[in-house]
Write an enzyme that holds these catalytic residues in place. Structure first.
Site, PDB file in Angstrom:
ATOM      1  CB  SER A 178     -14.631 -62.599 -81.093  1.00 32.41           C
ATOM      2  OG  SER A 178     -15.992 -62.795 -80.816  1.00 32.41           O
TER       3      SER A 178
ATOM      4  CG  HIS B 265     -28.137 -64.022 -74.172  1.00 33.59           C
ATOM      5  ND1 HIS B 265     -27.797 -65.282 -73.745  1.00 33.59           N
ATOM      6  CD2 HIS B 265     -29.245 -64.162 -74.943  1.00 33.59           C
ATOM      7  CE1 HIS B 265     -28.667 -66.156 -74.244  1.00 33.59           C
ATOM      8  NE2 HIS B 265     -29.560 -65.505 -74.965  1.00 33.59           N
TER       9      HIS B 265
HETATM   10  C1  GRF Z   1     -21.034 -64.737 -77.869  1.00 31.55           C
HETATM   11  O1  GRF Z   1     -22.020 -64.895 -78.851  1.00 31.55           O
HETATM   12  C2  GRF Z   1     -21.680 -64.380 -76.557  1.00 31.55           C
HETATM   13  O2  GRF Z   1     -22.830 -63.617 -76.688  1.00 31.55           O
HETATM   14  C3  GRF Z   1     -22.032 -65.709 -75.997  1.00 31.55           C
HETATM   15  O3  GRF Z   1     -20.958 -66.554 -76.369  1.00 31.55           O
HETATM   16  C4  GRF Z   1     -20.341 -66.050 -77.547  1.00 31.55           C
HETATM   17  C5  GRF Z   1     -18.890 -65.889 -77.244  1.00 31.55           C
HETATM   18  O4  GRF Z   1     -18.109 -65.580 -78.348  1.00 31.55           O
HETATM   19  N1  GRF Z   1     -22.281 -65.604 -74.582  1.00 31.55           N
HETATM   20  P1  GRF Z   1     -16.616 -65.118 -78.172  1.00 31.55           P
HETATM   21  O5  GRF Z   1     -15.878 -66.186 -77.379  1.00 31.55           O
HETATM   22  O6  GRF Z   1     -16.613 -63.801 -77.451  1.00 31.55           O
HETATM   23  O7  GRF Z   1     -16.075 -64.996 -79.568  1.00 31.55           O
END
Ligand code: GRF
Length: 209
Positions: A13, A110
């Site tokens: 996402s 993060h």
């Molecule tokens: C996000 O919460 C990011 O901060 C963490 O992993 C998650 C990834 O989500 N490092 P997506 O794959 O971008 O939906």
């Protein structure tokens, strides 16, 4: 125009937010490669749908060392003349092979207010569980440069998100994710506009002229 690679392991996402921001001209860059260590990752499907080149090397069952694995990624990124790397839910700790090559040119997002709730073991659902267990009133999202530690590099952007009564790791994660999708494109906008320098391990942002 920066040539950007995005590394992602999951649903992607955040990658989607970056692809949409690229379409919208939010930053002066182009995503020239999306790499995943997980065959079938949602991020790869999103990139394909968008027409962005993809690459995947399955990390599961990979027989070489972690350094060799990262050297393979480096080969791909150098072939694409990438000058900026964005980690977006990339679930592997990088070796110095990649980190050194892209020093001050690699970003990560993060889902907490670093330096709190970062480091080894703090990933995915676990981050939000820990925030709730600690009784925090707020969490947030952080975009930072990647150094050789885990979640320790210079912080570029950070935005607070309230913790609500009755939050579960899932509801908190969803609220934080909305913020992630907003600040990651903003961070890229700053970097692509050459407004970001790292001085003595700290980010200095040049005001807009
Ligand atoms: C996000 O919460 C990011 O901060 C963490 O992993 C998650 C990834 O989500 N490092 P997506 O794959 O971008 O939906």
């Amino acid at each position: 125009m920066r040539r950007i690679a995005v590394l992602a392991s999951g649903g992607g996402s955040n990658l989607q937010a970056l692809l949409d921001a690229q379409e919208g001209g939010i930053f002066d860059g182009r995503i020239v490669r999306v790499f995943s260590n997980v065959p079938g990752a949602g991020a790869l499907a999103r990139a394909e749908k968008h027409g962005s080149p993809t690459a995947c090397i399955a990390s599961k069952g990979y027989s070489g060392s972690r350094e060799l694995y990262d050297a393979e990624i480096l080969g791909i990124l150098e072939g694409d003349a990438v000058d900026l790397v964005c980690l977006a839910g990339y679930m592997r700790i990088l070796t110095p092979v990649l980190v050194r090559r892209f020093r001050d040119r690699m970003l990560n997002i993060h889902p907490a207010l670093l330096p709190k709730f970062g480091g080894a073991g703090f990933h995915g659902r676990r981050v939000h569980e820990a925030v709730l267990e600690a009784g925090e009133k707020e969490s947030g999202a952080t975009v930072h440069f990647v150094d050789e530690g885990t979640d320790t590099g210079p912080i570029l952007l950070q935005e607070r998100v309230p913790v609500m009564p009755g939050d579960t790791p899932e509801t908190l994660a969803a609220r934080v994710l909305e913020t992630e999708h907003r600040i990651y494109p903003q961070a890229l906008r700053l970097v692509c506009a050459d407004r970001v320098r790292i001085v003595d391990g700290k980010v200095v942002i040049t005001p807009e002229v």
